[in-house]
Design an enzyme around this catalytic site. Structure first.
Site, PDB file in Angstrom:
ATOM      1  N   ASP A  62      -3.732   7.631   7.979  1.00 19.05           N
ATOM      2  CA  ASP A  62      -4.823   6.811   8.516  1.00 19.05           C
ATOM      3  C   ASP A  62      -4.362   5.789   9.546  1.00 19.05           C
ATOM      4  O   ASP A  62      -5.070   4.838   9.846  1.00 19.05           O
ATOM      5  CB  ASP A  62      -5.537   6.093   7.363  1.00 19.05           C
ATOM      6  N   SER A 118       0.805  -1.225   0.000  1.00 20.72           N
ATOM      7  CA  SER A 118       0.000   0.000   0.000  1.00 20.72           C
ATOM      8  C   SER A 118       0.837   1.273   0.000  1.00 20.72           C
ATOM      9  O   SER A 118       0.333   2.345  -0.360  1.00 20.72           O
ATOM     10  CB  SER A 118      -0.938   0.023   1.213  1.00 20.72           C
ATOM     11  N   HIS A 155      -0.672   4.465   6.811  1.00 24.64           N
ATOM     12  CA  HIS A 155       0.037   5.101   5.708  1.00 24.64           C
ATOM     13  C   HIS A 155       0.383   6.549   6.029  1.00 24.64           C
ATOM     14  O   HIS A 155      -0.229   7.159   6.906  1.00 24.64           O
ATOM     15  CB  HIS A 155      -0.823   5.034   4.446  1.00 24.64           C
TER      16      HIS A 155
END
Length: 386
Positions: free
Chosen positions: A349, A43, A352
């Site tokens: 969040d 991610s 990240h």
């Protein structure tokens, strides 16, 4: 001073002398003209892969730069976006994205939740993607072959030329999830450490496979200080003596450092095994750790608290993520809310980084200050200093 110490000092002096001769010559040489970037990762560099396969990242992801969700788990751009921009290329489209993709200058095979080793769980059981690094390579291999088949000229313009696969830059940012997945499965720190050699064995095989298909320039990020990430701190409570003075989990950071040490050794070995390759090892860990532990110095605040989330010490709740809504009297109400000013926050969040943090990190690494060899991104195709 004994003979061994004298030999060591002599050898180090020779290395330093040779480096002072070689590096300036490389810096004076023509910069690399990367016509494409091919990215592999999780991610931290996913520009829409997981969203395309399993459902979109909801608002407010993307709010700062794109002003709408783009499949990135961030309020804006990722480090891979700044990499592409730096070498004069468009932002990478996710390989799995079927809506108006343009792969003329590369493709992004990363998906959020990806690991190097295949996980024995589903995405919905563990949160880790089934699209592990070996799957990403299979996608790349098919893409490389199929992109060169005869096709309509219109589509041909949306695909990379054959020579782009040997001249392109291959970027990697993966491994963090292998460590956290091991912890979340109940493994001890010693057990996670014991798994590192096998994890890196799989990584090595993929790099060699890409080399076998013509890849020559590799830009490899090590892994982050996972003990400073809100989701790790929330999901893996640790005892007070194991928390350092910055509030980070020392055991988790120690494991990340061990992983990085072994990854760097692997890169050194790969240089011997792949004589035509230019392999750059980038110490992302040090840059991120410096930002988190000295956030105020660099104009950031609350480095261990998520900007977008819901409740708790770290504003992170695994059941109420960024963008989560709750049905109240028939109306969907946003409860996973963003903070007022993401530009001064490190964590977006809880998992990240914010665009502001990503940009700051990229600015530290682009000129080679944290690279081995210490070459800037624009010269990452050169092998002379390795």
């Amino acid at each position: 001073m004994d003979a061994h110490q004298r030999r060591l000092i002599t050898n180090l002096s020779s290395i330093i002398f040779l480096t002072t001769l070689i590096i300036p010559c490389i810096l004076a040489s023509k910069q690399c003209d990367f016509p494409a970037v091919f990215n592999f990762g999780d991610s931290n560099s996913d520009t829409g892969g997981l969203s395309a396969a399993f459902g979109p990242a909801p608002p407010p992801h993307g709010k700062t730069y794109f002003h709408h969700p783009t499949g990135r788990y961030c309020d804006g751009r990722l480090i891979v976006d700044f990499i592409a921009q730096s070498v004069g290329l468009p932002y990478l489209h996710a390989y799995l994205d079927s809506i108006a993709p343009n792969f003329a200058h590369g493709a992004n095979f990363a998906t959020a939740g990806s690991t190097i080793r295949t996980q024995n769980t589903t995405l919905f059981q563990s949160g880790f993607s089934p699209i592990s690094l070996n799957v990403q390579f299979w996608e790349f291999s098919q893409f490389r072959t199929r992109s060169q088949l005869p096709t309509n000229p219109v589509f041909k313009n949306l695909l990379p030329k054959e020579e782009y696969f040997s001249k392109g830059l291959y970027t990697f940012d993966i491994g963090q999830n292998d460590l956290t997945a091991a912890y979340f499965s109940g493994m001890t720190t010693d057990e996670v450490i014991a798994a590192v050699p096998d994890i890196l064995k799989h990584f090595s095989e993929i790099v060699k496979d890409i080399y076998g298909q013509g890849g020559r320039s590799f830009w490899i990020h090590n892994t982050a200080p996972i003990g400073c990430l809100p989701y790790v701190l929330e999901k893996l409570p640790i005892r007070t003596p194991e928390v350092d003075r910055y509030g980070c989990g020392s055991p988790f950071n120690s494991v990340a450092q061990y992983f990085n040490e072994k990854l760097k050794e692997l890169v050194v070995q790969l240089r011997k095994d792949l004589p035509l390759a230019a392999l750059t090892y980038v110490d992302i860990y040090s840059v991120k750790h410096n930002l988190i532990t000295h956030a105020k110095k660099y104009g950031f605040e609350h480095p261990l608290v998520a900007c977008c989330g819901h409740g708790g010490k770290y504003n992170f709740n695994p059941k109420v993520g960024c963008g989560a809504t709750k049905n109240i009297n028939g109306t969907a109400v946003l409860i996973g809310k963003p903070c007022k000013n993401p530009s001064v926050r490190v964590s977006w969040d809880g998992v990240h980084f914010t665009e502001a943090a990503n940009k700051w990190i990229f600015n530290q690494i682009v000129d080679g200050a944290f690279s081995d060899p210490p070459l800037p991104l624009r010269l990452a195709c050169h092998r002379e200093a390795q």
